[in-house]
Write a protein that holds these residues in place. Structure first.
Motif, mmCIF file in Angstrom:
data_model
loop_
_atom_site.group_PDB
_atom_site.id
_atom_site.type_symbol
_atom_site.label_atom_id
_atom_site.label_comp_id
_atom_site.label_asym_id
_atom_site.label_seq_id
_atom_site.Cartn_x
_atom_site.Cartn_y
_atom_site.Cartn_z
ATOM 1 N N ASP A 15 47.815 27.542 -17.479
ATOM 2 C CA ASP A 15 47.591 28.584 -18.487
ATOM 3 C C ASP A 15 46.701 28.067 -19.612
ATOM 4 O OD1 ASP A 15 49.114 30.335 -17.072
ATOM 5 O OD2 ASP A 15 50.853 30.257 -18.409
ATOM 6 N N TYR A 16 46.932 26.842 -20.048
ATOM 7 C CA TYR A 16 46.136 26.246 -21.126
ATOM 8 C C TYR A 16 44.662 26.184 -20.722
ATOM 9 C CZ TYR A 16 44.534 22.756 -24.501
ATOM 10 O OH TYR A 16 43.838 22.092 -25.475
ATOM 11 N N LEU A 19 43.163 29.735 -20.547
ATOM 12 C CA LEU A 19 42.916 30.283 -21.882
ATOM 13 C C LEU A 19 41.673 29.676 -22.513
ATOM 14 C CD1 LEU A 19 46.402 30.642 -23.579
ATOM 15 C CD2 LEU A 19 44.747 32.422 -23.123
ATOM 16 N N ARG A 20 41.533 28.351 -22.400
ATOM 17 C CA ARG A 20 40.377 27.692 -23.006
ATOM 18 C C ARG A 20 39.085 28.070 -22.298
ATOM 19 N NH1 ARG A 20 44.466 27.528 -25.331
ATOM 20 N NH2 ARG A 20 45.052 26.057 -26.920
ATOM 21 N N ALA A 23 38.181 31.602 -23.257
ATOM 22 C CA ALA A 23 37.704 31.632 -24.643
ATOM 23 C C ALA A 23 36.258 31.139 -24.736
ATOM 24 C CB ALA A 23 38.608 30.789 -25.535
ATOM 25 N N HIS A 70 42.537 36.230 -20.555
ATOM 26 C CA HIS A 70 42.968 35.814 -21.885
ATOM 27 C C HIS A 70 44.083 36.722 -22.413
ATOM 28 C CE1 HIS A 70 41.752 33.080 -25.157
ATOM 29 N NE2 HIS A 70 42.211 34.016 -25.953
ATOM 30 N N ALA A 71 43.906 38.029 -22.223
ATOM 31 C CA ALA A 71 44.918 38.985 -22.695
ATOM 32 C C ALA A 71 46.216 38.858 -21.905
ATOM 33 C CB ALA A 71 44.373 40.402 -22.596
ATOM 34 N N GLY A 74 47.937 35.577 -22.972
ATOM 35 C CA GLY A 74 48.321 35.681 -24.376
ATOM 36 C C GLY A 74 49.454 36.663 -24.601
ATOM 37 N N GLN A 77 52.712 35.113 -23.362
ATOM 38 C CA GLN A 77 53.227 34.088 -24.273
ATOM 39 C C GLN A 77 53.817 34.700 -25.530
ATOM 40 O OE1 GLN A 77 49.881 31.462 -24.819
ATOM 41 N NE2 GLN A 77 50.441 30.219 -23.049
ATOM 42 N N ILE A 78 53.131 35.643 -26.114
ATOM 43 C CA ILE A 78 53.611 36.259 -27.351
ATOM 44 C C ILE A 78 54.877 37.076 -27.104
ATOM 45 C CG2 ILE A 78 53.061 38.013 -29.081
ATOM 46 C CD1 ILE A 78 50.178 36.910 -29.001
#
Length: 114
Positions: A15-16, A19-20, A23, A70-71, A74, A77-78
């Motif tokens: 996931d990291y 995401l990077r 981005a 990304h969404a 994210g 996680q949120i």
């Protein structure tokens, strides 16, 4: 070991990295668009020809897919951090991810004129 439905068996490192990477693609796309606007006298015909080039269409598609990745991560996680009610979290995750898929599908239709 407990498997979480929203991750589809991915690890935190996976996931990291996703995401990077997403981005970086989104940042490159923003710089591409801002650079075009900064160095051109933009009107409708110039804007239309810019977005009708294959390079811009493919880059825009990559940006849309990066936004989806990304969404998705994210939101997961949120929502898992802040929404403790499983039913509410699942409902919100389904609705918000559905909106992201609709956004990508709409962008695809707009870009490729299907």
């Amino acid at each position: 070991m407990v498997k979480v439905a929203g991750t589809f068996g991915r690890s935190g490192v996976h996931d990291y990295i996703l995401l990077r990477a997403s981005a970086v693609i989104l940042l490159a796309y923003i710089l591409y668009i801002v650079g075009f606007i900064a160095f051109n006298d933009v009107n409708y015909l110039v804007w239309r020809s810019f977005f009708s080039s294959l390079c811009t269409q493919v880059f825009s598609l990559f940006a849309l897919l990066s936004m989806l990745v990304h969404a998705w991560i994210g939101l997961w996680q949120i929502l898992t951090d802040y929404i403790k009610c499983t039913r509410l979290r699942g409902t919100l995750q389904f609705l918000l991810t559905s909106v992201a898929f609709i956004y990508v599908f709409s962008g695809f239709v707009i870009l490729w004129g299907i």
